[in-house]
Design a protein around this motif. Structure first.
Motif, PDB file in Angstrom:
ATOM      1  N   ASN A 174       0.693  -1.270  -0.210  1.00  0.00           N
ATOM      2  CA  ASN A 174      -0.075   0.192   0.207  1.00  0.00           C
ATOM      3  C   ASN A 174       1.142   1.205  -0.388  1.00  0.00           C
ATOM      4  N   LEU A 175       2.049   0.759   0.252  1.00  0.00           N
ATOM      5  CA  LEU A 175       2.837   1.922   0.319  1.00  0.00           C
ATOM      6  C   LEU A 175       3.837   2.393  -0.777  1.00  0.00           C
ATOM      7  N   ARG A 176       3.759   1.175  -1.631  1.00  0.00           N
ATOM      8  CA  ARG A 176       4.631   0.615  -3.226  1.00  0.00           C
ATOM      9  C   ARG A 176       5.966   1.226  -2.666  1.00  0.00           C
ATOM     10  N   TRP A 177       6.440   0.805  -1.415  1.00  0.00           N
ATOM     11  CA  TRP A 177       8.157   0.656  -0.858  1.00  0.00           C
ATOM     12  C   TRP A 177       8.162  -0.708  -0.875  1.00  0.00           C
ATOM     13  N   ASN A 178       9.645  -1.048  -1.591  1.00  0.00           N
ATOM     14  CA  ASN A 178      10.127  -2.474  -1.945  1.00  0.00           C
ATOM     15  C   ASN A 178      11.406  -2.371  -1.273  1.00  0.00           C
ATOM     16  N   ASP A 179      12.427  -3.532   0.108  1.00  0.00           N
ATOM     17  CA  ASP A 179      13.406  -3.048  -0.085  1.00  0.00           C
ATOM     18  C   ASP A 179      14.297  -1.857  -0.051  1.00  0.00           C
ATOM     19  N   VAL A 180      13.969  -1.383   1.373  1.00  0.00           N
ATOM     20  CA  VAL A 180      13.821   0.046   2.318  1.00  0.00           C
ATOM     21  C   VAL A 180      14.556  -0.771   3.379  1.00  0.00           C
ATOM     22  N   ASP A 181      16.328   0.560   3.492  1.00  0.00           N
ATOM     23  CA  ASP A 181      16.709   0.416   5.064  1.00  0.00           C
ATOM     24  C   ASP A 181      16.155   0.843   5.911  1.00  0.00           C
ATOM     25  N   VAL A 182      14.811   0.800   6.411  1.00  0.00           N
ATOM     26  CA  VAL A 182      14.240   1.788   7.298  1.00  0.00           C
ATOM     27  C   VAL A 182      15.617   2.159   8.372  1.00  0.00           C
ATOM     28  N   ALA A 183      15.908   1.290   9.731  1.00  0.00           N
ATOM     29  CA  ALA A 183      16.369   1.162  10.365  1.00  0.00           C
ATOM     30  C   ALA A 183      17.815   1.980  10.002  1.00  0.00           C
ATOM     31  N   GLY A 184      18.223   2.355   8.708  1.00  0.00           N
ATOM     32  CA  GLY A 184      19.322   2.722   8.243  1.00  0.00           C
ATOM     33  C   GLY A 184      19.266   4.606   8.172  1.00  0.00           C
ATOM     34  N   ILE A 185      18.483   4.361   7.526  1.00  0.00           N
ATOM     35  CA  ILE A 185      17.864   5.912   7.119  1.00  0.00           C
ATOM     36  C   ILE A 185      17.177   6.870   8.015  1.00  0.00           C
ATOM     37  N   LEU A 186      16.966   6.054   9.619  1.00  0.00           N
ATOM     38  CA  LEU A 186      16.266   6.838  11.164  1.00  0.00           C
ATOM     39  C   LEU A 186      17.353   6.554  11.883  1.00  0.00           C
ATOM     40  N   ALA A 187      18.301   6.032  11.174  1.00  0.00           N
ATOM     41  CA  ALA A 187      19.500   6.060  12.429  1.00  0.00           C
ATOM     42  C   ALA A 187      20.106   7.265  13.256  1.00  0.00           C
ATOM     43  N   SER A 188      19.458   8.733  12.448  1.00  0.00           N
ATOM     44  CA  SER A 188      19.546   9.620  13.194  1.00  0.00           C
ATOM     45  C   SER A 188      18.708   9.883  14.210  1.00  0.00           C
ATOM     46  N   VAL A 189      17.867   9.507  14.233  1.00  0.00           N
ATOM     47  CA  VAL A 189      16.909   9.287  15.119  1.00  0.00           C
ATOM     48  C   VAL A 189      17.035   8.268  16.651  1.00  0.00           C
ATOM     49  N   GLY A 190      17.565   7.411  16.155  1.00  0.00           N
ATOM     50  CA  GLY A 190      17.835   6.773  17.507  1.00  0.00           C
ATOM     51  C   GLY A 190      19.039   7.303  18.416  1.00  0.00           C
ATOM     52  N   GLY A 191      19.524   7.883  17.473  1.00  0.00           N
ATOM     53  CA  GLY A 191      20.981   8.318  17.705  1.00  0.00           C
ATOM     54  C   GLY A 191      22.238   6.603  18.293  1.00  0.00           C
ATOM     55  N   ARG A 192      22.539   6.435  19.831  1.00  0.00           N
ATOM     56  CA  ARG A 192      23.513   5.786  19.773  1.00  0.00           C
ATOM     57  C   ARG A 192      22.227   4.624  20.431  1.00  0.00           C
ATOM     58  N   HIS A 193      21.420   4.277  20.405  1.00  0.00           N
ATOM     59  CA  HIS A 193      19.959   2.796  19.882  1.00  0.00           C
ATOM     60  C   HIS A 193      19.717   2.684  19.131  1.00  0.00           C
ATOM     61  N   ARG A 194      19.724   1.482  19.096  1.00  0.00           N
ATOM     62  CA  ARG A 194      19.496   0.957  17.520  1.00  0.00           C
ATOM     63  C   ARG A 194      18.124   1.499  17.297  1.00  0.00           C
ATOM     64  N   VAL A 195      17.754   1.673  16.437  1.00  0.00           N
ATOM     65  CA  VAL A 195      16.285   1.596  16.046  1.00  0.00           C
ATOM     66  C   VAL A 195      15.572  -0.050  15.311  1.00  0.00           C
ATOM     67  N   LEU A 196      14.273  -0.029  16.436  1.00  0.00           N
ATOM     68  CA  LEU A 196      13.513  -1.973  16.234  1.00  0.00           C
ATOM     69  C   LEU A 196      12.156  -1.088  14.863  1.00  0.00           C
ATOM     70  N   VAL A 197      12.423  -1.601  14.036  1.00  0.00           N
ATOM     71  CA  VAL A 197      11.642  -1.753  13.088  1.00  0.00           C
ATOM     72  C   VAL A 197      11.230  -3.017  13.535  1.00  0.00           C
ATOM     73  N   ALA A 198       9.597  -2.669  13.069  1.00  0.00           N
ATOM     74  CA  ALA A 198       8.245  -3.969  12.701  1.00  0.00           C
ATOM     75  C   ALA A 198       6.886  -3.714  12.250  1.00  0.00           C
ATOM     76  N   ASN A 199       6.474  -4.436  12.136  1.00  0.00           N
ATOM     77  CA  ASN A 199       5.197  -4.577  11.153  1.00  0.00           C
ATOM     78  C   ASN A 199       4.156  -3.423  11.660  1.00  0.00           C
ATOM     79  N   GLU A 200       3.300  -3.095  11.917  1.00  0.00           N
ATOM     80  CA  GLU A 200       2.211  -1.874  12.658  1.00  0.00           C
ATOM     81  C   GLU A 200       1.848  -2.792  13.439  1.00  0.00           C
ATOM     82  N   ALA A 201       0.896  -4.313  11.778  1.00  0.00           N
ATOM     83  CA  ALA A 201      -0.024  -4.658  12.682  1.00  0.00           C
ATOM     84  C   ALA A 201       0.307  -5.542  13.976  1.00  0.00           C
ATOM     85  N   ASP A 202       1.042  -5.928  14.023  1.00  0.00           N
ATOM     86  CA  ASP A 202       2.034  -6.440  15.058  1.00  0.00           C
ATOM     87  C   ASP A 202       2.310  -5.754  16.224  1.00  0.00           C
ATOM     88  N   MET A 203       2.644  -4.516  16.055  1.00  0.00           N
ATOM     89  CA  MET A 203       2.535  -3.261  17.203  1.00  0.00           C
ATOM     90  C   MET A 203       1.828  -3.158  17.922  1.00  0.00           C
TER      91      MET A 203
END
Length: 399
Positions: A174-203
């Motif tokens: 539904n976003l028409r996204w494929n093979d996206v390094d989400v954790a890498g793109i958002l790494a600056s938000v986490g700073g020294r913390h790992r960015v944990l990426v998950a499925n929205e329905a699971d969350m």
């Protein structure tokens, strides 16, 4: 499997418990007890519940209070003596939950008590992954700036698609996204913390299973339906979301209702999403998408033929798809979220009755159907809870 050099009949070698390991276990036991307590326990209460000496419990609680993992609060005066200090999960510890939906971006900061202490919700049009995630990162930084000295311990991200263990989004139709390094793109938000990426329905399901970090809800086993433009799902067993071997368990929206049905963005045909997703319900009912949740039940009750047809479509499709899932996984409780949570009680009962007719075990254990808690940002809340989970499970890391 037998370890190299071991014999199948040999008992495992005893492992010495180091003092540091014992401390880590005891800290985790105290935090778990404080999180699940209905009434703020005292140090003495914890010592008795966990079979610790008062001195040990008191010393460890002092460490947790100093680290702001646990807060002290006044309790009412007892019959004799000074009132004991009660203990609550710390308000100084915060997890950041981010979520991408087809039409909006959400950011929530949640403390260990489950309270929302910062939030941003902005509209978002479909776009390439990098620009949308850059906009999400900007909103997250704005929320971080407003945390007023609270300690950020992690960042979770919820996405409507299949995610691998490395934080890469494999596919989001539904976003028409494929093979996206989400954790890498958002790494600056986490700073020294790992960015944990998950499925929205699971969350979203995680919030139903665990309404507050470390505290289980009334149901530990259920199938969760997360409905928006797309339809997601999750299986919760023993209070834990089942991820599956490749993290793709619970893709309920792509369970086939009718093989000859309409084409789906996933590449198949007749998927549940094509009958109960927001686009599908809006098209049949004639309601604008932003009025489906509030207007569908009212329209059907007033006799609007298009709304009546939409309710029948939803009832039929859900009963067919969910019966297949319930028969396979053997879990007979269902939680409906998103716009499906606004269905009227009569429709919920109709879905339940049709499930009973299709589920083989319903004669012994009737299917239960209920609606989600009504959190408009459930996926972001669940992502924040996931970020906080390490503090609850391994508080020694944060002390």
């Amino acid at each position: 499997m037998v370890e190299p050099g071991a014999t199948p009949w040999s008992a495992p070698a005893p492992v010495a418990v180091r003092q540091s390991s014992l401390r880590e276990r005891n800290l985790a036991a105290i935090v778990a007890a404080v999180c699940r307590a209905e009434v703020p326990p005292s140090r003495a209460d914890l010592a008795a519940e966990l079979s610790m000496t008062r001195a040990t419990a008191g010393r460890l609680v002092d460490e947790l209070v100093a680290a702001r993992v646990v807060d002290e609060v006044d309790r009412s005066q007892g019959a004799r003596g000074r009132p004991a200090k009660g203990l609550l999960p710390g308000t100084g510890i915060v997890g950041l939950g981010l979520a991408v939906e087809t039409d909006r971006l959400l950011v929530r900061a949640v403390d260990l008590r489950g309270r929302v202490v910062g939030e941003r919700v902005v509209g978002s049009s479909a776009g390439d992954a990098e620009s949308v995630l850059d906009a999400l990162a900007h909103q997250a930084r704005e929320v971080r700036r407003g945390l007023q000295g609270r300690r950020l311990v992690g960042v979770g991200v919820a996405l409507p698609g299949i995610v691998d263990d490395d934080g890469r989004l494999l596919r989001a139709p539904n976003l028409r996204w494929n093979d996206v390094d989400v954790a890498g793109i958002l790494a600056s938000v986490g700073g020294r913390h790992r960015v944990l990426v998950a499925n929205e329905a699971d969350m979203a399901a995680l919030v139903e299973a665990e309404p507050r970090p470390g505290r289980l809800g009334p149901w530990t086993d259920f199938v969760h339906v997360s409905a928006a433009v797309g339809v997601g799902g999750a299986i919760v067993s023993g209070g834990r979301v089942v991820a599956g071997e490749h993290g793709a368990a619970g893709e309920l929206g792509h369970v086939c209702v009718d093989p000859s049905g309409p084409a789906c963005g996933c590449g198949s045909t007749g998927c549940l999403e094509q009958y109960v997703g927001l686009r599908a319900v809006a098209e049949v009912s004639g309601l604008p998408r932003d009025r489906v949740a509030t207007g569908l039940a009212a329209g059907a009750a007033a006799g609007d033929p298009r709304c009546v047809a939409a309710v029948e479509q939803v009832t039929h499709a859900l009963s067919v798809a969910l019966a297949s899932v319930v028969n396979v996984v053997g879990i007979s409780s269902v939680v409906l979220g998103g716009h499906l949570a606004a269905l009227d009680p009569a429709t919920i009962e109709a879905i339940r009755a049709r499930l009973d007719a299709r589920v083989i075990g319903s004669r012994w254990k009737p299917v239960q159907v209920t609606v989600a808690r009504g959190d408009h940002a459930a996926a972001a809340t669940g992502a924040a809870h996931r970020a906080l989970a390490d503090v609850v499970a391994r508080p020694a890391t944060w002390v």
